[in-house]
Design an enzyme around this catalytic site. Sequence first.
Site, PDB file in Angstrom:
ATOM      1  N   CYS A  29       0.856  -1.186   0.000  1.00 56.31           N
ATOM      2  CA  CYS A  29       0.000   0.000   0.000  1.00 56.31           C
ATOM      3  C   CYS A  29       0.891   1.234   0.000  1.00 56.31           C
ATOM      4  CB  CYS A  29      -0.916  -0.031   1.220  1.00 56.31           C
ATOM      5  SG  CYS A  29      -1.717   1.527   1.566  1.00 56.31           S
ATOM      6  N   CYS A  32       0.007   3.959   2.429  1.00 50.86           N
ATOM      7  CA  CYS A  32       0.340   3.598   3.817  1.00 50.86           C
ATOM      8  C   CYS A  32       1.811   3.908   4.101  1.00 50.86           C
ATOM      9  CB  CYS A  32       0.128   2.107   4.068  1.00 50.86           C
ATOM     10  SG  CYS A  32      -1.541   1.543   3.782  1.00 50.86           S
TER      11      CYS A  32
END
Lengths: 106, 403
Positions: A29, A32
């Site tokens: 991700c 993230c």
Amino acid sequence: MIAVNKENFEQEVLQADGVVMVDWWGPKCEHCMELMPSVEELAGKYQGRLKFCSVDTSGNRRLAISQKVLGLPAILFYKDGQKIGELAGQEIQPEDIEATIKQYAK
Amino acid sequence: MADVYDLLILGGGPGGLAAGIYGARAKLKTGIIEKGKPGGQAATTEELENYPGFGPGTTGSGLTKAMADHAAQFGADFIKDTVAALDLTGSPKKVKGKKGEYLAKAVIFALGAEPRMLGVPGEGKLRGKGVSYCATCDADLFTELDVIVVGSGDAAIEEAEYLTRFAENVTIIVIHEEGKVDANKVSAERAFQDPRLNWKWNSIVKSINGDELVESVTLKNIKTGTEEEFSTNGVFIFIGTQPKTELLQGIVELSPQGYVLTNKKMETNLEGVFAAGDCCDKYLRQVVTATADGAIAAFAAEKYIRETELWEKEVLTPQHPVLVAFYNPTDMAGTEKVGIIDKFMQGKDNLSLVKVDATRNELVKKRYRLDTGKLPVVYLFQQGEVKASLEDINMKKIQELVK
């Protein structure tokens, strides 16, 4: 920040005193990974006023689903074992996280 | 007052990064404003195997990281901020971010596009709860679960294949007749051969259902009109993108769909404002076309900046009158007439002459609505303003013009 997994989630998050923030992330991700330095900085800044945990969902998929996390990044806030707040989606910015932390910080 | 950049690039996707490389390498003071990590939408693409010179094994995040490093090597500044407002008509151009205000002589708008939403009930509420627009980000959470993919373009088909590595069942919901998809032929044929993919033809999603997590979708067969409830844990939506051009509404010309209209030099209708990448009205939205846009935009911006600076210095700023002769170098007779002005200039102290090849200088052509069919032409400038002009050049008329 405490790295939490399926073994100690119950104890570190659900049984903890006060408000706990959990950063759900995954190595794939991008957003993230990009947020992570800011999240760590916030954990330092608000240390002692809130408990900060993180979960790598890549090894804790079932735990994530049990907490209704099916999209990253997700920042969840817990108190007394209950989810009390949530930020989710690609649009999350560090300012949003800090604003929510302020709301819950002692 | 903040530093003035020569070139400010809004957006750090492939278009913006390529513009950064070209701008910084041309020794322009170049800044790239990006709210997050550079790379744009391409950074969330797992497999990117059609960028020339970078074959199978290339990842979107790897390639865009290399582009960002490349731009930084040539000296582009990366500014981490979110663009909030634009004031692009004056000079310098002003870009307001959430954290600060930035000034620039030229601006390249490259904020890209974002996934288009389906716009059906349940989609907003269940975002991050099974509804996703990024397979790379969320795929592994769906290990052993069932997912549907909505759409049949390149992104939909490629991401569906990626999802088969994790999910138990992957079903693609396609609005078209059986066998017809919007993706390129190579991807489509590969997908049709893939036994792990299931297909629902002539179908649209009417709603996404679930309380805390996605539980099912309601599908409608548009041919028969029948509806069915289809169980799924995940809904991955790839039905195209929409441009992030709200900030340009009413500032530059946009297409009815909101894409920025540019010419072949990636210029918008506003002087010194260029655009690049997915936010532009264009035929093919790929990393390779975005980087090409960026290169063209930065090259055109450099030319604009140099021309503007020279014009300021030589024509608009001087306190004394300035004669500007616009000519066409391929027109011999016309160029000879410019020689008359040279002769006239001998011994004149309080007057200067600037010769401009009007066939090459876009800036003045546009600003002064020059008719390149009627060259040469002489303009008299005083304190930055056109005071008079002369088409039929001879010594007597020049003397009268300057009087």
